[in-house]
Design an enzyme around this catalytic site. Structure first.
Site, PDB file in Angstrom:
ATOM      1  CB  CYS A   1       1.102  23.014  90.978  1.00 36.16           C
ATOM      2  SG  CYS A   1       1.477  21.389  91.688  1.00 36.16           S
TER       3      CYS A   1
ATOM      4  CB  CYS B   1       3.346  18.543  92.947  1.00 32.26           C
ATOM      5  SG  CYS B   1       1.811  17.904  92.252  1.00 32.26           S
TER       6      CYS B   1
ATOM      7  CE  LYS C   1      -4.142  18.537  94.508  1.00 31.13           C
ATOM      8  NZ  LYS C   1      -3.358  19.321  93.554  1.00 31.13           N
TER       9      LYS C   1
ATOM     10  NE  ARG D   1      -3.312  13.546  88.931  1.00 34.20           N
ATOM     11  CZ  ARG D   1      -3.159  12.759  89.972  1.00 34.20           C
ATOM     12  NH1 ARG D   1      -2.961  11.458  89.786  1.00 34.20           N
ATOM     13  NH2 ARG D   1      -3.206  13.241  91.196  1.00 34.20           N
TER      14      ARG D   1
ATOM     15  CE  LYS E   1      -7.771  19.579  93.160  1.00 38.02           C
ATOM     16  NZ  LYS E   1      -6.537  19.915  92.562  1.00 38.02           N
TER      17      LYS E   1
HETATM   18  C1  PBG Z   1      -2.042  20.202  90.542  1.00 38.82           C
HETATM   19  C2  PBG Z   1      -3.507  20.223  90.417  1.00 38.82           C
HETATM   20  C3  PBG Z   1      -4.341  19.146  90.113  1.00 38.82           C
HETATM   21  C4  PBG Z   1      -5.633  19.653  90.089  1.00 38.82           C
HETATM   22  C5  PBG Z   1      -5.569  21.004  90.365  1.00 38.82           C
HETATM   23  N1  PBG Z   1      -4.236  21.338  90.593  1.00 38.82           N
HETATM   24  C6  PBG Z   1      -4.021  17.753  89.748  1.00 38.82           C
HETATM   25  C7  PBG Z   1      -3.355  16.873  90.702  1.00 38.82           C
HETATM   26  O1  PBG Z   1      -3.126  17.175  91.869  1.00 38.82           O
HETATM   27  O2  PBG Z   1      -3.019  15.796  90.222  1.00 38.82           O
HETATM   28  C8  PBG Z   1      -6.854  18.836  89.804  1.00 38.82           C
HETATM   29  C9  PBG Z   1      -8.058  19.607  89.440  1.00 38.82           C
HETATM   30  C10 PBG Z   1      -9.149  18.775  88.880  1.00 38.82           C
HETATM   31  O3  PBG Z   1      -9.116  17.535  88.878  1.00 38.82           O
HETATM   32  O4  PBG Z   1     -10.101  19.393  88.394  1.00 38.82           O
HETATM   33  N2  PBG Z   1      -1.465  21.249  89.797  1.00 38.82           N
END
Ligand code: PBG
Length: 330
Positions: free
Chosen positions: A121, A131, A196, A206, A249
């Site tokens: 990502c 992203c 997601k 974050r 997720k």
């Molecule tokens: C994006 C990504 C996120 C998470 C995993 N990959 C953050 C988002 O989409 O803002 C979140 C994982 C978590 O909250 O444990 N690279």
């Protein structure tokens, strides 16, 4: 005829041995994947304040963490990178000498039996925190695809076993599959973050990755939490594009999505027990309000009962230890 008193379900609950015998869902450390945050340096182990027990690790410290995880039979880790510098396109994401790539090389050399998954990502790497690349104030889907493919290729060159795109751009699984195949990485699997949601449960992550969007939010690319049919469509599309396994997720507010995915598809289903879910448990446990061990084992059992084949969870090390000591009391 009334079933009672002939039928008494309590008969099978009378002793731990009976309960062990009829238990339907068994949690195993084989089902756990530990997320690790990696950054440059040596001997660095910075605790993340909203994720007690989770650290930003330099490659050598990540190796030590993986040795501990392997000792309790956790089969896999997923790596997230904290870059040294962020820019508009997130170019450190495909830098062969960045933290993720360096850590992958070290782990595959020192613990070849450990499965190394990498998160693909751009948000950790971009100055704006989105992203994908920005064009006219919006995340440009198609311009982002080749950059994600470059990240995945760089991870594959470093030796990653599985790449896991988490960006939610349309077509990224196909773009990554094609790039991997063209470069001789046909055997590298794709675990797609397929369903997601745009979730408040990512808050602590974050903070850990300093990846909150600097403007707007992610609702233009991550899913509406309210949509289950759309989640099935996202999963179907990612599988058509060549995903080997798919993820739902977050996990806890989405157990119905996990269940429906399990019933609708043959592919392995992963669930991500995300940072906010972990933080809530840790906060309540720190206050003495809950029994952390039993809560964690109950949560993970529930996610597996809903239909997940494996779970990405910050509780992995603790849970694996507790499972080794007998797991959820019968
Ligand atoms: C994006 C990504 C996120 C998470 C995993 N990959 C953050 C988002 O989409 O803002 C979140 C994982 C978590 O909250 O444990 N690279």
């Amino acid at each position: 005829m009334s079933p009672f008193p002939t039928h008494r379900p309590r008969r099978l609950r009378r002793s731990p041995a009976l309960r062990r015998l009829v238990r339907e869902t068994r949690l195993s450390s084989d089902q756990l994947v530990a997320p690790l945050f990696v950054r440059h340096g040596r001997g660095v182990r910075e605790e993340i304040s909203s994720l007690p027990g989770v650290f930003r690790l330099s490659p050598d410290e990540a190796l030590a963490a993986c040795q501990e995880l392997s000792a309790v039979r956790v089969p896999a880790v997923i790596l997230f990178g904290i870059p040294e510098r962020k820019d508009e396109t997130g170019s450190e994401g495909w830098d062969d000498s960045a933290a993720v790539q360096t850590t992958v090389r070290l782990l595959k050399k020192e613990i070849p039996g450990l499965l190394v998954v990498t998160d693909v990502c751009l948000d950790e790497y971009t100055s704006h925190g989105h992203c994908g690349v920005i064009r006219d104030g919006e995340v440009d889907n198609d311009a982002t695809l080749p950059l994600l493919a470059r990240c995945a290729l760089s991870h594959a060159r470093a030796g990653a076993d599985v790449v896991a795109p988490s960006d939610m751009m349309d077509g990224r699984v196909g773009a990554i599959r094609e790039a991997l195949d063209e470069d001789g990485f046909a055997d590298i699997a794709i675990l797609a973050y397929a369903a997601k949601s745009a979730s408040a449960f990512y808050g602590p992550f974050r903070e850990a990755a300093d990846s909150a969007p600097k403007f707007g939010d992610r609702r233009g690319y991550q899913m509406d939490p309210a949509n289950r049919r759309e989640a099935m469509r996202e999963i179907a599309l990612d599988l058509e594009e060549g995903a080997d396994a798919v993820m739902v997720k977050p996990a806890l507010a989405y157990l119905d999505v996990i269940r429906e995915a399990r019933e609708s598809f043959d592919a392995p289903i992963a669930a991500y027990n995300v940072s906010g879910e972990y933080a809530m448990v840790k906060a309540a446990a720190a206050n003495g309000w809950i029994d952390e061990k039993r809560i964690v084992l109950e949560i993970l059992t529930g996610i597996v009962r809903a239909g997940a084949d494996f779970v990405l969870t910050y509780h992995a090390l603790d849970a694996a230890r507790w499972i080794g000591e007998g797991g959820l009391p019968a």
